[in-house]
Each structure stands twice: as C-alpha cells, then as structure tokens.
Design a protein around this motif. Sequence first.
Motif, PDB file in Angstrom:
ATOM      1  N   GLN A  54      -6.104 -11.480   2.416  1.00  0.00           N
ATOM      2  CA  GLN A  54      -5.012 -11.934   3.290  1.00  0.00           C
ATOM      3  C   GLN A  54      -4.588 -10.890   4.319  1.00  0.00           C
ATOM      4  OE1 GLN A  54      -4.597 -14.981   2.636  1.00  0.00           O
ATOM      5  NE2 GLN A  54      -5.537 -14.925   0.615  1.00  0.00           N
ATOM      6  N   THR A  55      -4.936  -9.647   4.086  1.00  0.00           N
ATOM      7  CA  THR A  55      -4.512  -8.582   5.004  1.00  0.00           C
ATOM      8  C   THR A  55      -5.479  -7.399   4.898  1.00  0.00           C
ATOM      9  OG1 THR A  55      -2.769  -7.004   5.500  1.00  0.00           O
ATOM     10  CG2 THR A  55      -2.908  -7.739   3.231  1.00  0.00           C
ATOM     11  N   GLN A  57      -4.752  -4.145   5.180  1.00  0.00           N
ATOM     12  CA  GLN A  57      -4.232  -2.978   4.464  1.00  0.00           C
ATOM     13  C   GLN A  57      -2.901  -3.311   3.790  1.00  0.00           C
ATOM     14  OE1 GLN A  57      -1.322  -1.264   5.632  1.00  0.00           O
ATOM     15  NE2 GLN A  57      -1.057  -2.496   7.466  1.00  0.00           N
ATOM     16  N   ILE A  58      -2.657  -2.659   2.653  1.00  0.00           N
ATOM     17  CA  ILE A  58      -1.393  -2.858   1.936  1.00  0.00           C
ATOM     18  C   ILE A  58      -0.662  -1.525   1.895  1.00  0.00           C
ATOM     19  CG2 ILE A  58      -0.355  -3.386  -0.313  1.00  0.00           C
ATOM     20  CD1 ILE A  58      -2.660  -5.346  -0.779  1.00  0.00           C
ATOM     21  N   ILE A 201       4.567   1.119  -1.677  1.00  0.00           N
ATOM     22  CA  ILE A 201       5.099  -0.246  -1.660  1.00  0.00           C
ATOM     23  C   ILE A 201       6.552  -0.293  -2.128  1.00  0.00           C
ATOM     24  CG2 ILE A 201       2.802  -1.271  -2.046  1.00  0.00           C
ATOM     25  CD1 ILE A 201       3.744  -1.989  -4.896  1.00  0.00           C
ATOM     26  N   TYR A 202       7.005   0.754  -2.822  1.00  0.00           N
ATOM     27  CA  TYR A 202       8.361   0.709  -3.389  1.00  0.00           C
ATOM     28  C   TYR A 202       9.399   1.270  -2.427  1.00  0.00           C
ATOM     29  CZ  TYR A 202       5.717  -0.008  -7.659  1.00  0.00           C
ATOM     30  OH  TYR A 202       4.855  -0.499  -8.593  1.00  0.00           O
TER      31      TYR A 202
ATOM     32  N   THR B  42       7.297  -4.881  -9.581  1.00  0.00           N
ATOM     33  CA  THR B  42       6.061  -4.488  -8.911  1.00  0.00           C
ATOM     34  C   THR B  42       5.519  -5.640  -8.084  1.00  0.00           C
ATOM     35  OG1 THR B  42       5.535  -3.064 -10.763  1.00  0.00           O
ATOM     36  CG2 THR B  42       3.747  -3.595  -9.295  1.00  0.00           C
ATOM     37  N   MET B  43       5.543  -6.835  -8.696  1.00  0.00           N
ATOM     38  CA  MET B  43       4.969  -8.008  -8.042  1.00  0.00           C
ATOM     39  C   MET B  43       5.655  -8.289  -6.708  1.00  0.00           C
ATOM     40  SD  MET B  43       5.055 -11.427  -7.611  1.00  0.00           S
ATOM     41  CE  MET B  43       6.634 -11.661  -8.414  1.00  0.00           C
ATOM     42  N   PHE B  45       7.358  -6.244  -4.678  1.00  0.00           N
ATOM     43  CA  PHE B  45       7.076  -5.255  -3.633  1.00  0.00           C
ATOM     44  C   PHE B  45       5.626  -5.296  -3.179  1.00  0.00           C
ATOM     45  CE2 PHE B  45      10.877  -3.283  -5.619  1.00  0.00           C
ATOM     46  CZ  PHE B  45      11.697  -3.451  -4.525  1.00  0.00           C
ATOM     47  N   LEU B  46       4.719  -5.605  -4.108  1.00  0.00           N
ATOM     48  CA  LEU B  46       3.308  -5.683  -3.741  1.00  0.00           C
ATOM     49  C   LEU B  46       3.067  -6.858  -2.787  1.00  0.00           C
ATOM     50  CD1 LEU B  46       0.658  -4.265  -4.333  1.00  0.00           C
ATOM     51  CD2 LEU B  46       0.223  -5.923  -6.125  1.00  0.00           C
ATOM     52  N   TRP B  47       3.611  -8.026  -3.127  1.00  0.00           N
ATOM     53  CA  TRP B  47       3.441  -9.181  -2.241  1.00  0.00           C
ATOM     54  C   TRP B  47       4.137  -8.947  -0.905  1.00  0.00           C
ATOM     55  CZ3 TRP B  47      -0.252 -12.433  -2.290  1.00  0.00           C
ATOM     56  CH2 TRP B  47      -0.813 -12.896  -3.468  1.00  0.00           C
ATOM     57  N   ALA B  49       4.361  -6.117   0.631  1.00  0.00           N
ATOM     58  CA  ALA B  49       3.457  -5.274   1.422  1.00  0.00           C
ATOM     59  C   ALA B  49       2.295  -6.101   1.978  1.00  0.00           C
ATOM     60  CB  ALA B  49       2.933  -4.121   0.564  1.00  0.00           C
ATOM     61  N   VAL B  50       1.812  -7.050   1.166  1.00  0.00           N
ATOM     62  CA  VAL B  50       0.712  -7.903   1.635  1.00  0.00           C
ATOM     63  C   VAL B  50       1.164  -8.754   2.814  1.00  0.00           C
ATOM     64  CG1 VAL B  50      -0.777  -9.855   1.023  1.00  0.00           C
ATOM     65  CG2 VAL B  50      -0.442  -7.995  -0.608  1.00  0.00           C
ATOM     66  N   GLY B  53       1.671  -6.825   5.957  1.00  0.00           N
ATOM     67  CA  GLY B  53       0.398  -6.488   6.572  1.00  0.00           C
ATOM     68  C   GLY B  53      -0.129  -7.603   7.467  1.00  0.00           C
ATOM     69  N   ARG B  54       0.350  -8.849   7.274  1.00  0.00           N
ATOM     70  CA  ARG B  54      -0.127  -9.958   8.101  1.00  0.00           C
ATOM     71  C   ARG B  54       1.010 -10.572   8.919  1.00  0.00           C
ATOM     72  NH1 ARG B  54      -3.070 -13.973   5.642  1.00  0.00           N
ATOM     73  NH2 ARG B  54      -1.763 -15.689   6.275  1.00  0.00           N
ATOM     74  N   ILE B  59       0.568 -17.764   3.474  1.00  0.00           N
ATOM     75  CA  ILE B  59      -0.778 -17.793   2.915  1.00  0.00           C
ATOM     76  C   ILE B  59      -0.985 -19.168   2.300  1.00  0.00           C
ATOM     77  CG2 ILE B  59      -2.317 -16.806   1.169  1.00  0.00           C
ATOM     78  CD1 ILE B  59      -0.677 -14.188   1.423  1.00  0.00           C
TER      79      ILE B  59
END
Lengths: 266, 277
Positions: A54-55, A57-58, A201-202, B42-43, B45-47, B49-50, B53-54, B59
């Motif tokens: 989907q991207t 880079q993260i 990410i945090y 975690t989930m 913040f991870l999503w 960031a994803v 990025g777009r 999605i």
Amino acid sequence: MIATVGKYIRLTALMMKNCLVREMQFKVNFLVRLLTEMMWLVMQFIYIGVMYGQTGQIAGWTLWEMVVLAGTNHVIAQLFEALFYDNCMRLIDQIRQGDLDFNLIKPINTQFLVSLRYTDYASIANSSIGIGVILFALGKLGIGVTPGGAVLFAALVANSILIYYSILFILSVWTFWIGRSNNLMELYWQFGQFSRYPGEIYPWLLRRLLQTLIPMLIVSNVPAGVLIHKLQGGLVIYGFTLGAVFLALAAWVWRAGLKHYRSASS
Amino acid sequence: MAARKPPLHKYWVILSTRTQEDMAYRANYVFGAIFRFLPLVTMIFLWYAVYAGRGMAPIHGMTFKDMIVYNILMYIARGFSSVPGTMSDISKDIKDGLLNRYLIKPMDYFGYQVMYRLAHKLVFWYIAFLTFPFVFWIMSVTGHYFTHWPTLWEWLSFIVSLVVAFCIGIQFCFVIGTLAFWFLEISTFLFVVMMLEFFMSGQLIPLNILPRALHQVLFLSPFGYEGYWPCMILMGKVPQDHLGPVLGRGFLWVGVFYGVVQVMWRAGLKRYSAVGG
C-alpha cells in the motif's frame, strides 16, 4: 577467579549437553517446532508485505529495512526463548511450590543455575532462520557487513537477550511476594510486539517510554539499525549501559526476593 | 420423592457453577482485559504510518478510521468466536482417558462443553459490556472514528452473525479436539491450527485487502465468520442485499460442522480405549 569462570563454563556445557540428549529423544517434536516457528515468521512477512503493498515506506523505513528489523527481532526472541524463557516459567512454579530448596543447596550461584538449567534447541535452530532472512534482506539493500559490524551486531544481540532476560526474570521473581504471577508473564508476549516495528511510528512520549522503562525499542531497533546504518549516535553506548543496569537490577531483585522464600514444608 | 427436574436443568447447573468459578478470579480477568488492548497500540500507530505514506488514501475502500474501527470490532467478534483451551482440553480428555467420567453421565459431552465455554464467555461479555462503551466513547470524542451508524438490518445481522461466530468457533474446536481419537500427540498441531485461524478469520489483516485470489477463497471459508464478517456487517461494508446470502452461508457452515462433529464423535468412540479408572 579463572578457576571459578572455568567451573561455570563447564557446568553450562554439561547442562546444555544434558538437554541435547533429552531433545534428541523427541526428533519429530523438534521438526514440528521448526515448522511452526517458520509459519509464524511467514505470517509476519505476509503482514509486512500487505502493508508495503500500500505504500513505499513506513515511517521512513523501506520494505527490506523492515525485513532486516523483523529478522533481527526473530533472532533475539528465539535465542532468548532458547536460553531463558522455559527457565523463568519453571522458576515461578519452583517458588510457588517450594521446590527451590534443591537448587539453593547446590554449591553454585542459584540465579545462574535456575536461569540456565534448560536449553531449548528448537529455538536455537529457529534463530538461524532469522539470520538467513537478515542476510537476504541486506543483499536486496546492497549493504555489506564488515567483520567489525558483525561483531558489534552480535554483541548488541547478546545485550538485547540479557535485557529481555532481566525483565522476564524480574517478573518471575515477583512470585516471591505475590505467590502467583502467571498473568504477568503474559506481559512478555505483549511487550514483545513493541519491538517488531520501527520506533519512528510511535509518538514522542510513548517512544521515550519504550526506550527507557520498557526498553523494547532498544532491544530490536538498535542492533538492526547498526546493520542498515540507520542509527542516531550514542544509542549503541546507551543500549549497553541499559543492559548492565537491567542485569544488576535483576540480581538485586532476586536477592531481595529470596528473603521472602518459604520452603515447601512450612 | 423429590420433584423431577426438567431435562435441560443439568446444563443450567453446569453454566451457573462455571460462571461462579470464573467470577472468583476477578483480578485475573481485569489483568486480561487490560493486556488485551495493548496490541491495539502498536496496530494503530503502524497503520497510521502506512496511511500517512500514501497520503491517507483509502485501501480497498477502507479509510484509516475504518481500519481502526475494524480492529476494535474484531475484539468483540473474536470474543464470541474464540474459545481458548477447548481444543486442548478435549484432546486431553480423550488421550488421558478422562472421557470415561463424562461418558457414564446422562448428558451429552459436547453439550457439557458448550455450557462450560458459554460460562467463560458470559463473564467475558459482562466485562466487555462494562469496558467497550468506554472505548467507543473515547474513540468518538478523540477522533470521530465512527463515520457510519448501522441501520436496523445491520444491527440485527450483526447480532445473528455473532451467534454464527460462536457456533462455528466452538464447533471447529470440537472437530480439531476430536482428532485426538486418531492421533496421539496433537499439541504442536493445535498451535499451527490456531495460527491459521488467526490469519483466515481476518484478525491479522482484513480479508478484503489481501491479494484477490486469496481473499476470494477466504470469503467462502467458514473462518471469515469468526471475525471478518461480523465486523464488516456492522461497519456497513456489506451491501444490504448481500446480508442474507452472507448469513445464509454462515448457517450452512454451522450445519456442516455439526454433521462433521457427530460423525467424528461416533467413529472416534469406537476407537476409544481407556485403561483403569
């Protein structure tokens, strides 16, 4: 001094040999364990793959950098589980049921004995898969590893294992006070997932927390960062210092806890 | 002579004793309830960031907020469909010969298991009932995460889908646990099964964002009913004219599992042997 160190090394070798003999009696079980851990790793890669579908880079990390991080985390977690995890779980039962007596009377440091008694060879084998993953991803990134870099990486991995150990050992030793801490052990698995992804990410506060009190980001991000040259200066030294602090803390909590030990017959 | 109890009374007794047993360890449950939400951190913040990025583009029709809501609703769905310990308990009963003490009682073993697990679930639902409104409130105050208010049909379908989730989840455990009649050691195998379930139910990743060939297969599998479908129904991602067919297939799977369990149980009992008392 040298004689003492020699004695501990010989004893470690003996305990590991003893476990190898036990393990080899159950070869199928050994193979199935390899297979399941491999599947777990594959599932993590599917997760990473879907996200990078989907991207590009993260949080500033590319796909293969993330794979290096996942591989590093796998190596550390597996080696930790190989050496210490089972022992910590057993320690909880030993304290609760008063079975610690047999270990206390042996003419050797008890913390050493209870922490390293059993080795899980399937996990050691599994950690090698992680190394393969790291090397493959580094190849994709076109990054070479110097001998010095490899040594530093190995030292940081060992340091991370000791940090993991200290945290879990402290959680186990709590049993001296509260009588039962199986639920706290669940924390190991919950904390573990913080180390799987880049610290970037945090948000600021959480990131600082995960670098100090619950140093899950130091554990994985620092060794991986050394490999892919993605590290702020000073974090390596900080990581080693933190390892020493946590290890000292574990030893201190252990001695304090022992004073609360009630044997079985009471 | 004591009054004869109605035939289903025994199952009520199992349910109520097991519930009381669980309530005795309340602290255990509080710990569990708090830890359960940690992976969410975690989930999220991870999503984030994803999506960042777009440029926050959706999605496969799922916005960032949808993704978070999906993962929180997943806790509710899995709260119905996952019955931890069932597979291993059943296989242990069979392997160690403990089944004897159930076989001689005038009650159905699976009926007993359903009541036993339902008791665990009741306590869980009770705690969830107290905590989830708070989670939802925080979410709507902090980020207006809920962009869709479910229609009456969606609410009803959601509730039905949770019943389907429980029926499929527990019967799948029966099928796997009953395998112990034929295979001696299945504990490592259980781990693999649970991992696959984790993936195929959509708990790891929403099924619709997986590669096309894969998600089309998983849409037809029973495992989607353990997580993916209840979430998507309440989020309004299942068109109204699809609600019927989706739930219909779910009921079909419940029936299929029921048949498989009965057949396996009868065949298994013929092989079953236990030594001593």
